[in-house]
Write a protein that holds these residues in place. Sequence first.
Motif, PDB file in Angstrom:
ATOM      1  N   TRP A 137      11.473  -6.822  -5.049  1.00  0.00           N
ATOM      2  CA  TRP A 137      11.779  -7.260  -3.659  1.00  0.00           C
ATOM      3  C   TRP A 137      10.232  -8.288  -4.326  1.00  0.00           C
ATOM      4  O   TRP A 137      10.342 -10.031  -4.587  1.00  0.00           O
ATOM      5  N   TYR A 138       9.031  -8.129  -4.165  1.00  0.00           N
ATOM      6  CA  TYR A 138       8.232  -8.847  -4.435  1.00  0.00           C
ATOM      7  C   TYR A 138       7.519  -9.010  -5.866  1.00  0.00           C
ATOM      8  O   TYR A 138       7.410  -9.889  -6.247  1.00  0.00           O
ATOM      9  N   ASN A 139       8.299  -8.217  -6.490  1.00  0.00           N
ATOM     10  CA  ASN A 139       8.288  -8.432  -8.126  1.00  0.00           C
ATOM     11  C   ASN A 139       8.999  -9.988  -8.338  1.00  0.00           C
ATOM     12  O   ASN A 139       8.951 -10.964  -9.591  1.00  0.00           O
ATOM     13  N   ASN A 140      10.370  -9.686  -7.816  1.00  0.00           N
ATOM     14  CA  ASN A 140      11.247 -10.803  -8.047  1.00  0.00           C
ATOM     15  C   ASN A 140      10.454 -11.992  -7.262  1.00  0.00           C
ATOM     16  O   ASN A 140      10.988 -12.939  -8.150  1.00  0.00           O
ATOM     17  N   PHE A 141      10.368 -12.153  -6.349  1.00  0.00           N
ATOM     18  CA  PHE A 141       9.711 -12.712  -5.837  1.00  0.00           C
ATOM     19  C   PHE A 141       8.346 -13.767  -6.484  1.00  0.00           C
ATOM     20  O   PHE A 141       8.169 -14.888  -6.816  1.00  0.00           O
ATOM     21  N   LEU A 167       2.638 -11.859   1.402  1.00  0.00           N
ATOM     22  CA  LEU A 167       2.423 -10.587   2.344  1.00  0.00           C
ATOM     23  C   LEU A 167       2.812  -9.838   3.406  1.00  0.00           C
ATOM     24  O   LEU A 167       3.098  -8.414   4.056  1.00  0.00           O
ATOM     25  N   TYR A 168       4.046 -10.510   4.207  1.00  0.00           N
ATOM     26  CA  TYR A 168       5.400  -9.266   4.613  1.00  0.00           C
ATOM     27  C   TYR A 168       6.073  -8.791   3.779  1.00  0.00           C
ATOM     28  O   TYR A 168       5.756  -7.499   4.305  1.00  0.00           O
ATOM     29  N   CYS A 196       4.845  -4.887   3.938  1.00  0.00           N
ATOM     30  CA  CYS A 196       5.786  -3.923   4.563  1.00  0.00           C
ATOM     31  C   CYS A 196       6.495  -2.783   3.545  1.00  0.00           C
ATOM     32  O   CYS A 196       6.473  -0.647   4.126  1.00  0.00           O
ATOM     33  N   ALA A 197       5.982  -2.588   2.652  1.00  0.00           N
ATOM     34  CA  ALA A 197       5.621  -2.141   1.778  1.00  0.00           C
ATOM     35  C   ALA A 197       4.432  -0.765   1.377  1.00  0.00           C
ATOM     36  O   ALA A 197       4.678   0.413   1.519  1.00  0.00           O
ATOM     37  N   ALA A 198       3.308  -1.260   2.101  1.00  0.00           N
ATOM     38  CA  ALA A 198       2.721  -0.381   2.730  1.00  0.00           C
ATOM     39  C   ALA A 198       2.953   0.291   3.620  1.00  0.00           C
ATOM     40  O   ALA A 198       2.037   2.089   4.168  1.00  0.00           O
ATOM     41  N   ASP A 216      -4.678  -6.688  -7.213  1.00  0.00           N
ATOM     42  CA  ASP A 216      -2.862  -6.335  -6.779  1.00  0.00           C
ATOM     43  C   ASP A 216      -3.125  -5.864  -5.422  1.00  0.00           C
ATOM     44  O   ASP A 216      -3.337  -5.944  -4.240  1.00  0.00           O
ATOM     45  N   LEU A 217      -2.123  -6.991  -4.252  1.00  0.00           N
ATOM     46  CA  LEU A 217      -2.268  -7.425  -2.867  1.00  0.00           C
ATOM     47  C   LEU A 217      -1.522  -5.985  -2.422  1.00  0.00           C
ATOM     48  O   LEU A 217      -2.228  -5.541  -1.749  1.00  0.00           O
ATOM     49  N   TYR A 218      -0.869  -5.285  -3.269  1.00  0.00           N
ATOM     50  CA  TYR A 218       0.320  -3.787  -2.363  1.00  0.00           C
ATOM     51  C   TYR A 218      -0.961  -2.893  -2.124  1.00  0.00           C
ATOM     52  O   TYR A 218      -1.304  -1.937  -1.666  1.00  0.00           O
ATOM     53  N   THR A 219      -2.020  -3.029  -3.409  1.00  0.00           N
ATOM     54  CA  THR A 219      -3.331  -2.025  -3.533  1.00  0.00           C
ATOM     55  C   THR A 219      -3.497  -2.276  -1.942  1.00  0.00           C
ATOM     56  O   THR A 219      -4.874  -0.952  -1.751  1.00  0.00           O
ATOM     57  N   ALA A 220      -4.321  -3.219  -2.252  1.00  0.00           N
ATOM     58  CA  ALA A 220      -5.471  -3.336  -1.012  1.00  0.00           C
ATOM     59  C   ALA A 220      -5.028  -3.358   0.186  1.00  0.00           C
ATOM     60  O   ALA A 220      -5.734  -2.878   1.340  1.00  0.00           O
ATOM     61  N   LEU A 221      -3.471  -4.165   0.238  1.00  0.00           N
ATOM     62  CA  LEU A 221      -1.831  -4.049   1.892  1.00  0.00           C
ATOM     63  C   LEU A 221      -2.248  -1.399   2.152  1.00  0.00           C
ATOM     64  O   LEU A 221      -2.764  -2.011   3.394  1.00  0.00           O
ATOM     65  N   ASP A 222      -2.174  -1.668   1.143  1.00  0.00           N
ATOM     66  CA  ASP A 222      -1.541   0.395   1.296  1.00  0.00           C
ATOM     67  C   ASP A 222      -3.364   0.667   1.935  1.00  0.00           C
ATOM     68  O   ASP A 222      -3.301   1.466   2.715  1.00  0.00           O
ATOM     69  N   CYS A 223      -4.935   0.029   1.199  1.00  0.00           N
ATOM     70  CA  CYS A 223      -5.455   0.382   2.106  1.00  0.00           C
ATOM     71  C   CYS A 223      -5.578   0.066   3.614  1.00  0.00           C
ATOM     72  O   CYS A 223      -5.998   0.767   4.501  1.00  0.00           O
ATOM     73  N   VAL A 224      -5.749  -1.207   3.931  1.00  0.00           N
ATOM     74  CA  VAL A 224      -5.788  -1.873   5.587  1.00  0.00           C
ATOM     75  C   VAL A 224      -5.001  -1.030   6.103  1.00  0.00           C
ATOM     76  O   VAL A 224      -5.183  -0.004   7.276  1.00  0.00           O
ATOM     77  N   MET A 225      -3.635  -0.370   5.350  1.00  0.00           N
ATOM     78  CA  MET A 225      -2.290  -0.186   6.347  1.00  0.00           C
ATOM     79  C   MET A 225      -2.451   1.113   6.623  1.00  0.00           C
ATOM     80  O   MET A 225      -1.963   1.702   7.460  1.00  0.00           O
ATOM     81  N   SER A 226      -3.567   1.985   5.815  1.00  0.00           N
ATOM     82  CA  SER A 226      -3.621   3.283   5.668  1.00  0.00           C
ATOM     83  C   SER A 226      -4.485   3.322   7.677  1.00  0.00           C
ATOM     84  O   SER A 226      -4.203   4.571   8.054  1.00  0.00           O
ATOM     85  N   ARG A 227      -5.200   2.661   7.784  1.00  0.00           N
ATOM     86  CA  ARG A 227      -6.290   2.493   9.378  1.00  0.00           C
ATOM     87  C   ARG A 227      -5.221   1.799  10.385  1.00  0.00           C
ATOM     88  O   ARG A 227      -6.401   1.041  10.740  1.00  0.00           O
ATOM     89  N   PHE A 228      -4.330   1.382  10.086  1.00  0.00           N
ATOM     90  CA  PHE A 228      -3.104  -0.041  10.957  1.00  0.00           C
ATOM     91  C   PHE A 228      -3.454   0.816  12.659  1.00  0.00           C
ATOM     92  O   PHE A 228      -3.633   0.188  13.327  1.00  0.00           O
ATOM     93  N   ASP A 229      -4.074   2.442  12.457  1.00  0.00           N
ATOM     94  CA  ASP A 229      -3.823   2.849  13.730  1.00  0.00           C
ATOM     95  C   ASP A 229      -5.850   2.367  14.284  1.00  0.00           C
ATOM     96  O   ASP A 229      -5.423   2.661  15.735  1.00  0.00           O
ATOM     97  N   LYS A 230      -6.572   1.488  13.928  1.00  0.00           N
ATOM     98  CA  LYS A 230      -7.487   0.889  14.486  1.00  0.00           C
ATOM     99  C   LYS A 230      -7.326  -0.106  14.313  1.00  0.00           C
ATOM    100  O   LYS A 230      -8.518  -0.893  15.062  1.00  0.00           O
ATOM    101  N   PHE A 231      -6.310  -1.192  14.656  1.00  0.00           N
ATOM    102  CA  PHE A 231      -5.897  -2.356  14.891  1.00  0.00           C
ATOM    103  C   PHE A 231      -5.558  -2.786  16.363  1.00  0.00           C
ATOM    104  O   PHE A 231      -5.512  -1.501  17.526  1.00  0.00           O
ATOM    105  N   LYS A 232      -6.022  -3.433  16.742  1.00  0.00           N
ATOM    106  CA  LYS A 232      -5.946  -3.834  18.093  1.00  0.00           C
ATOM    107  C   LYS A 232      -4.662  -4.824  18.804  1.00  0.00           C
ATOM    108  O   LYS A 232      -5.122  -5.751  17.938  1.00  0.00           O
TER     109      LYS A 232
END
Length: 394
Positions: free
Chosen positions: A330-334, A355-356, A360-362, A75-91
Amino acid sequence: MLSIEKNILKKSFEQIDKVPFKVDLMGKDSFIIGDGSPQFTVHINKDINKADLLKSTSLALGEAYMEKAIEIEGDLYTALDCVMSRFDKFKVDHKAMSKLIHTSTSASNQKKEVTSHYDIGNDFYKLWLDETLSYSCAYFEKDEDTLYQAQVNKVDYTLKKLNLKEGMSLLDIGCGWGFLLIEAAKKYNIHGLGITLSTEQAAEFKKRIKEEGLEDYLDVKIMDYRDLKKSDLTFDRVVSVGMLEHVGRSNYELFMDCASKVLKPEGLFLLHYISGKKENAGDPWIKKYIFPGGTIPSLREIISISFDHDFYTIGAESLRRHYVKTLLHWYNNFEANLDTIKTRFDEKFIRMWELYLCSCAASFNNGMIDLHQILFSKGVNNSLPLTRDYLYQH
């Protein structure tokens, strides 16, 4: 991939441990992050340039996903939800990204930026938005509400906050395809004007006005908000939904001044926009591929600016969790309409859009960004109801 690169990569991934997942390195090596059964797998098919990651982590990873250098199994959302939980570490190297992050806020450039997103084609948006063609956060009164019902709820809730009365005038700044004004005219017999920079939206709105027989009540103009200040227009109520994000930080004062200039004394102004926890210049990937020039205001800066333009703050409400649900709808409709979308757009565009929507949901789910509705009055208004009970009456 060298072992030292694997170690660096593993160390980076270990910061993202919200749920367990597997990392596959070009089919030659793999490792698991977290404890338990992996919920998804990140396939790294090509090396990602370290210099690019240091310039902008989000841009490097976003482009890698678009080009299939990175793929997600699961699931793309599940994966991105993990990534965005550490977005403050992005450069982000703001100097290197300056031209992308800080674009011109001139009227001509902003029109070009806005239309690059909204003039993709009405038929495209009709595939994954609901029947109202509302491209903003919905309002789920019940968990089981459909997207259509939630968008109807949002408009109804917004109009109630404006405390509309028959015969009033209402301006919608950034009116989209016009559903809010159509509902306002039908339910409250108001006279409304919608302004937009999108020719596609304006054409569709005009068509809907005619279909609904509301020519005597509604009009739409292709008009920049800046032109309001020098117009002779005045309104009892002003609303703006999802438009402030396109204004640019240097123009927030101007935007609020233009809204104030056309609003009658004691009139109400409802501002609905995506907000950030702190003031920042914006995300490079979003700015390059989705919303050129887009900047997310913080709640505190808009409240602060409002005082200089004779606005009295009546209330501010967060609808953050509603936007998570909206974006996933929106993602499910897409995804449900991929066969049709594939006939019009290439794979890179499709992966970009997926990805967008999911990122964004995450982002909303992790509280990196928020959605606020702020209700202002022009000066003090003592004629409004003392309680908010009327907002929840059907």
